[in-house]
Structures are given as C-alpha cells and as structure tokens.
Design a protein around this motif. Sequence first.
Motif, PDB file in Angstrom:
ATOM      1  N   ASN A   1       0.827  -1.213   0.000  1.00 29.81           N
ATOM      2  CA  ASN A   1       0.000   0.000   0.000  1.00 29.81           C
ATOM      3  C   ASN A   1       0.858   1.259   0.000  1.00 29.81           C
ATOM      4  O   ASN A   1       0.588   2.200  -0.739  1.00 29.81           O
ATOM      5  N   LEU A   2       1.894   1.275   0.821  1.00 28.08           N
ATOM      6  CA  LEU A   2       2.731   2.460   0.911  1.00 28.08           C
ATOM      7  C   LEU A   2       3.544   2.669  -0.365  1.00 28.08           C
ATOM      8  O   LEU A   2       3.659   3.786  -0.859  1.00 28.08           O
ATOM      9  N   VAL A   3       4.074   1.598  -0.933  1.00 21.13           N
ATOM     10  CA  VAL A   3       4.852   1.717  -2.165  1.00 21.13           C
ATOM     11  C   VAL A   3       3.955   2.166  -3.315  1.00 21.13           C
ATOM     12  O   VAL A   3       4.352   3.003  -4.134  1.00 21.13           O
ATOM     13  N   THR A   4       2.736   1.645  -3.386  1.00 24.62           N
ATOM     14  CA  THR A   4       1.797   2.066  -4.424  1.00 24.62           C
ATOM     15  C   THR A   4       1.497   3.558  -4.296  1.00 24.62           C
ATOM     16  O   THR A   4       1.513   4.297  -5.284  1.00 24.62           O
ATOM     17  N   LYS A   5       1.253   4.013  -3.083  1.00 24.09           N
ATOM     18  CA  LYS A   5       0.991   5.436  -2.836  1.00 24.09           C
ATOM     19  C   LYS A   5       2.208   6.264  -3.224  1.00 24.09           C
ATOM     20  O   LYS A   5       2.091   7.290  -3.903  1.00 24.09           O
TER      21      LYS A   5
ATOM     22  N   CYS B   1       4.813  10.046  -6.835  1.00 24.21           N
ATOM     23  CA  CYS B   1       6.077  10.455  -7.450  1.00 24.21           C
ATOM     24  C   CYS B   1       5.964  10.583  -8.954  1.00 24.21           C
ATOM     25  O   CYS B   1       6.629  11.412  -9.561  1.00 24.21           O
ATOM     26  N   CYS B   2       5.179   9.756  -9.558  1.00 23.34           N
ATOM     27  CA  CYS B   2       5.127   9.690 -11.017  1.00 23.34           C
ATOM     28  C   CYS B   2       4.051  10.585 -11.603  1.00 23.34           C
ATOM     29  O   CYS B   2       3.948  10.722 -12.811  1.00 23.34           O
ATOM     30  N   ASP B   3       3.223  11.184 -10.786  1.00 18.97           N
ATOM     31  CA  ASP B   3       2.158  12.053 -11.268  1.00 18.97           C
ATOM     32  C   ASP B   3       2.693  13.481 -11.351  1.00 18.97           C
ATOM     33  O   ASP B   3       2.802  14.168 -10.351  1.00 18.97           O
ATOM     34  N   ASN B   4       3.033  13.920 -12.556  1.00 22.78           N
ATOM     35  CA  ASN B   4       3.614  15.244 -12.738  1.00 22.78           C
ATOM     36  C   ASN B   4       2.587  16.366 -12.625  1.00 22.78           C
ATOM     37  O   ASN B   4       2.961  17.527 -12.579  1.00 22.78           O
ATOM     38  N   SER B   5       1.308  16.038 -12.576  1.00 19.55           N
ATOM     39  CA  SER B   5       0.289  17.074 -12.524  1.00 19.55           C
ATOM     40  C   SER B   5       0.164  17.692 -11.132  1.00 19.55           C
ATOM     41  O   SER B   5      -0.461  18.716 -10.973  1.00 19.55           O
ATOM     42  N   LYS B   6       0.744  17.061 -10.139  1.00 21.79           N
ATOM     43  CA  LYS B   6       0.683  17.638  -8.798  1.00 21.79           C
ATOM     44  C   LYS B   6       2.030  17.458  -8.110  1.00 21.79           C
ATOM     45  O   LYS B   6       2.787  16.543  -8.404  1.00 21.79           O
ATOM     46  N   GLU B   7       2.297  18.364  -7.227  1.00 17.17           N
ATOM     47  CA  GLU B   7       3.561  18.304  -6.498  1.00 17.17           C
ATOM     48  C   GLU B   7       3.323  17.561  -5.187  1.00 17.17           C
ATOM     49  O   GLU B   7       2.423  17.905  -4.417  1.00 17.17           O
ATOM     50  N   TRP B   8       4.133  16.552  -4.934  1.00 20.08           N
ATOM     51  CA  TRP B   8       3.964  15.768  -3.719  1.00 20.08           C
ATOM     52  C   TRP B   8       4.648  16.470  -2.558  1.00 20.08           C
ATOM     53  O   TRP B   8       5.812  16.841  -2.635  1.00 20.08           O
TER      54      TRP B   8
END
Length: 143
Positions: free
Chosen positions: A91-95, A100-107
């Motif tokens: 669950n944590l790795v998926t999150k 990390c890979c979603d460039n549309s938002k800043e983590w």
Amino acid sequence: MRERLMRCTFTNEQEYQGCRENVHHCIEDVSDNLPKDQLTMVEIAINEAVNNAFKYGSGTFNPVTISIYLFDSNFLFIRIKDKGNGFCVENLVTKFNSNCCDNSKEWQWGESGRGLFIMESAMDQVHYNAKGNAVSLIKNIQN
C-alpha cells in the motif's frame, strides 16, 4: 560466501547511538571501493530504517536489531528488524509510486514516505518481509 560483520540489538535511540559508531566502522572497513558520498548515503539509509523501526514498529522496550553481512566480498547486506506489527508495504509503495510519477501535482513529502525514498535512492536493492517489520538493504560495494 556470507560473513557476518556485526549484530546489535537495542531498545531505544540512546542505545542505538552507542551502536552507531560500530555500524560506521563496520561499513567503512569493507567499503573501500565506495566513494565517500555513497558511503554516507548508506549510513543515512540505515538511520532512516532504524528511525522507522522506532517510530512505527517497536514501542516501549521492544527491541530493534541491526545485522550486517558481507556476501562474496561484493555485497553489503543490512537487515533492520523490529518486533512491531509491521505495515502493508504494498500500500505504501503504491501510494509512493503514484505520487512520485504524477507530474500534474507536487507531492508534499511531510513525515511519511521520505525515509523509504532515501533508502531506495541510496541502496541497490531494498526488500521488506511479508509482515512489514523488517527491511533488507543491499549495496554492491565493488562498483
């Protein structure tokens, strides 16, 4: 061939501080081929794993154990294990991966996930046991 370099068990961060110098010397002694910055990152990865064990896994008087091995004179293997209930690694790795890979938002790193990212960045391999209360860090020291 596997050679155990050290094993240390501690129940709190103060006890770990007493063991930390031994961890440093142990890694430094076998990692002649690693540049100093990579050696430092290995130590930071270990500290992150130990901090996670104390913060999430162990609670009062539950021990944390660090074991360090050398395999075939090429691979440094570090295992940090606590006696806690563990966590769902998947669950944590998926999150982590989706954020990390979603460039549309800043983590926003905050307190969660940063240590996992550091361990993944510093080491060649990171593995968790099924229960989620142990992490194995592997580094090729003959690069």
